[in-house]
Enzyme design. Structure first.
Site, mmCIF file in Angstrom:
data_model
loop_
_atom_site.group_PDB
_atom_site.id
_atom_site.type_symbol
_atom_site.label_atom_id
_atom_site.label_comp_id
_atom_site.label_asym_id
_atom_site.label_seq_id
_atom_site.Cartn_x
_atom_site.Cartn_y
_atom_site.Cartn_z
ATOM 1 N N GLU A 61 -15.629 82.682 19.408
ATOM 2 C CA GLU A 61 -14.416 83.486 19.611
ATOM 3 C C GLU A 61 -14.731 84.957 19.880
ATOM 4 O O GLU A 61 -14.062 85.607 20.690
ATOM 5 C CB GLU A 61 -13.491 83.353 18.397
ATOM 6 C CG GLU A 61 -12.818 81.995 18.271
ATOM 7 C CD GLU A 61 -13.701 80.929 17.643
ATOM 8 O OE1 GLU A 61 -14.791 81.260 17.122
ATOM 9 O OE2 GLU A 61 -13.307 79.743 17.673
ATOM 10 N N HIS A 130 -5.454 76.780 9.510
ATOM 11 C CA HIS A 130 -4.674 76.576 10.733
ATOM 12 C C HIS A 130 -3.213 76.998 10.572
ATOM 13 O O HIS A 130 -2.400 76.708 11.430
ATOM 14 C CB HIS A 130 -4.714 75.110 11.153
ATOM 15 C CG HIS A 130 -6.036 74.663 11.710
ATOM 16 N ND1 HIS A 130 -7.173 74.622 10.951
ATOM 17 C CD2 HIS A 130 -6.388 74.243 12.947
ATOM 18 C CE1 HIS A 130 -8.173 74.182 11.708
ATOM 19 N NE2 HIS A 130 -7.731 73.949 12.916
#
Lengths: 327, 362
Positions: A61, A130
């Site tokens: 990322e 999440h």
């Protein structure tokens, strides 16, 4: 010609529209190519626009953010997907130390017209990491816009605006409502304004302020309160940085009462910033303390207990009633 | 078992520490023009460096990171890059930026605490100094990817120190550069010290260049005090990148002859003996000996050049010191493409406060 579609379809439609209109727009991220993104937000785009513009990156990322900044410095308009907001943290150094500062530190010689898209928030029974809502971390950074849509139509119009924005935008997509509702969305290429709140419902008795998925519960609460003759003004903040103070202050000057609703923890959340602004600049209009309905100041529980964490419409109704009863 | 992969890292050097050729020098190094120009640029950089440190010591400049000992890496690299290539520097590449268009005054402005030091339009699309370690390596990949997307024959060149190779950013950058075969050159100025931590404590691999092999890039090592060796390696890497043959890593072995920055005191952690030995290998003396031996340089030219270089540096210092601080409103004016209404009140306050007596609301 409007087609009824979900928010994730509207995101896809906006991406395709800008890829078609502007050859400087490129997409990068993990699994966004053949797979079309884990939520299918980029489905079909590789086939239409080719691997030079729809780029599956190696799995890193920080890399995605750094690549996007480098591309943007050369005048491309990269739209990067971070698969879940829980994985956005490795991008923070790049966004804060470089993306947000590029224009300022070069006095406009270079700029950083990128978009980082990330699904966020709870409510879909996802694994650990999440479900959090950490928008306040990003909204604190000067130079970074943070934009959150709350409906398919606003996802389309705000994402167009984010891509066209000459400065970096973090575009957070509330995944709980990715497919919860369908709404007619016209692929007309018309962007919605950034840095602007949307007044979803006008009312006189109390202002309910929220953004993202919580708009759903907030509107439900307004419906319930309406049955008792209470007229709620509902405001979707939509851009958390830069905050549209004028709309918020004008509403509260009319209603005198306010409840702010967000999924994120109470402490240091964007509700605190809005509440402080109302206190600093609208205190004499307030007839009651500003109330906040938020997540707890805890680690977001795993999904068996996530609904115990997330505020619901009854919480909002109760807070509104207490605010209305305050004399 | 069979061998799944075998790699090697080649080391090159043309001049020994005294400037004697230890290998057949390339044809261009048999002519004076390029090397004399390199010598001028290297000595100018060193002169500027000592002036900048003097300014810092007398309170006229902020913390400054010296280039001392890295001249033979930066000068040929900047000279070999095309104007349309893009430099993605770290925080020690002042001379490179000047060679690519900015003024020495701009370098002083940046380290003197003024954003306008990175604003010179002559810098084109080059990125500004990068203070966080190794983060620029990822920008370089984005820049190179932009060239590839637009099918341009341009090359991105980025530099970092030995310490930076320990960071994930460096490795992530190598990884994507290899995967996408980007038109990119990574140059590691391995100057043996990351502030107080020596090379041996950064990495267990015998070379830093071999990190390239793990990512599918070419890697090589050169004597970073030997301007001919650096020129050759950088030429090879630029040509390959421009021809679409992929990225390279060049590990240039040098020595940080200075403190890390003016805020550092290297005597706390390294020995005088080591420093003294490093001065014996330094790049400028080596090149000067080579030029003298060939009859391309002499004391007379040295004196003349030192005068010219001195005048340039003095002019830069004058220009820097004569530059008034930017307006207090400037921090708002370039934060976003247009000034948001949300900031107009703060901007006015900043300007008001900057006026004489403005903070006291008399």
């Amino acid at each position: 010609m409007s087609e009824s579609m979900t928010m994730v379809d509207a995101v896809n439609l906006a991406l395709a529209h800008e890829l078609e209109q502007d050859t400087d727009v490129v997409l990068l991220g993990e699994d966004i190519g053949v797979n079309g993104g884990v939520f299918r937000a980029t489905a079909g785009l590789l086939e239409r626009f080719g691997p030079h513009r729809i780029m599956d990156t190696p799995l890193a990322e920080n890399l995605i953010a750094g690549l996007a900044i480098g591309m943007a410095s050369q005048g491309l308009k990269p739209v990067a997907e971070i698969q879940f907001m829980g994985f956005i943290f490795p991008t923070m150094e790049q966004l804060i130390a470089h993306g947000a500062r590029m224009r300022n530190r070069t006095r406009g010689r270079l700029s950083c017209p990128l978009v980082i898209r990330a699904p966020f928030g709870g409510g879909i029974h996802a694994p650990e990491h999440h479900s959090e809502s950490t928008e306040a971390l990003l909204a604190h950074i000067p130079g970074l816009r943070v934009v959150i849509p709350s409906s398919p139509a606003r996802a389309y119009g705000l994402l167009l605006a984010a891509i066209r924005c000459p400065d970096p935008v973090i575009f957070l997509e509330p995944k709980r409502i990715y497919r919860a509702v369908k709404q007619p969305v016209s692929d007309n290429g018309i962007a919605l304004p950034l840095d602007t709140c949307f007044t979803l419902r006008e009312g006189n008795d109390i202002t309910l302020i929220s953004w993202g998925a919580m708009i759903k519960e907030t509107l439900e609460a307004a419906d319930q309160l309406a049955q008792d003759g209470i007229s709620c003004e509902v405001i979707d903040v939509a851009t958390l940085n830069l905050l549209d103070h004028a709309t918020l202050l004008a509403s509260v000057s009319k209603t005198g009462r306010c409840v702010i609703v967000h999924e994120a923890p109470h402490h240091g959340g964007m509700g605190a910033e809005i509440s402080a602004t109302l206190a600093e600049r609208g205190l004499l209009d307030l007839k009651a303390p500003v109330a906040r309905v938020t997540g707890f100041d805890t680690i977001m529980p795993y999904y068996r207990l996530e609904n115990q964490y997330l505020p619901n419409s009854a919480d909002i109704v109760e807070a509104a009633r207490q605010t209305l009863e305050f004399v | 078992m069979t061998i799944a992969y075998q790699g090697e890292i080649l080391f090159s050097r043309y001049l020994d520490a005294t400037g004697k050729a230890v290998d057949t020098v390339p044809e261009w190094a048999e002519q004076p023009d390029t090397l004399v120009e390199y010598y001028r640029q290297m000595t100018l950089a060193r002169l500027f460096d000592s002036k900048a440190i003097a300014l810092q010591r007398t309170g006229q400049l902020g913390t400054y990171p010296s280039m001392l000992g890295g001249e033979a890496i930066d000068i040929p690299t900047a000279a070999l890059m095309q104007a349309e290539d893009v430099l993605i520097p770290y925080y020690r590449n002042h001379a490179m930026q000047v060679m690519r268009g900015i003024e020495w005054r701009d370098v002083l402005l940046y380290w003197g605490g003024d954003e306008r030091g990175s604003a010179n339009p002559a810098q084109g699309q080059d990125l500004p100094n990068c203070v966080p370690i190794a983060t620029q390596c990822l920008h370089a990949c984005g820049v190179a990817a932009a060239f590839r997307i637009r099918d341009e024959k341009r090359v991105a060149v980025t530099l970092c120190g030995d310490g930076a190779t320990s960071k994930g950013d460096f490795l992530e950058a190598l990884n994507v550069a290899g995967t996408w075969q980007l038109p990119l050159v990574f140059i590691i100025n391995n100057n043996q010290w990351a502030i107080s931590v020596p090379r041996a404590m950064q990495c267990g691999a015998p070379t830093l260049a071999q990190k390239a092999l793990g990512a599918g890039l070419r890697g090589e090592q050169v004597d970073g005090n030997d301007v001919i060796a650096v020129h050759q390696a950088v030429s090879r890497a630029l040509e390959r990148a421009r021809a679409g043959k992929g990225p390279s890593v060049i590990e240039a072995i040098s020595y940080r002859l200075s403190d890390h920055t003016t805020a550092d005191d290297a005597t706390r952690y390294r020995s005088n003996e080591e420093l003294k030995a490093a001065w014996e290998r330094e790049p400028i003396k080596r090149l000067r000996n080579y030029l003298h031996d060939r009859g391309w340089w002499d004391e007379n030219r040295e004196t003349q050049w030192q005068q010219t270089a001195n005048a340039r540096v003095q002019q830069a210092v004058q220009d820097y010191l004569a530059t008034a601080p930017d307006s207090a409103g400037a921090q708002f004016d370039h934060l976003y493409a247009t000034l948001p209404v949300q900031l107009s009140e703060q901007r006015e306050r900043a300007i008001r406060q900057a006026e004489p007596g403005g903070r006291h609301h008399e």
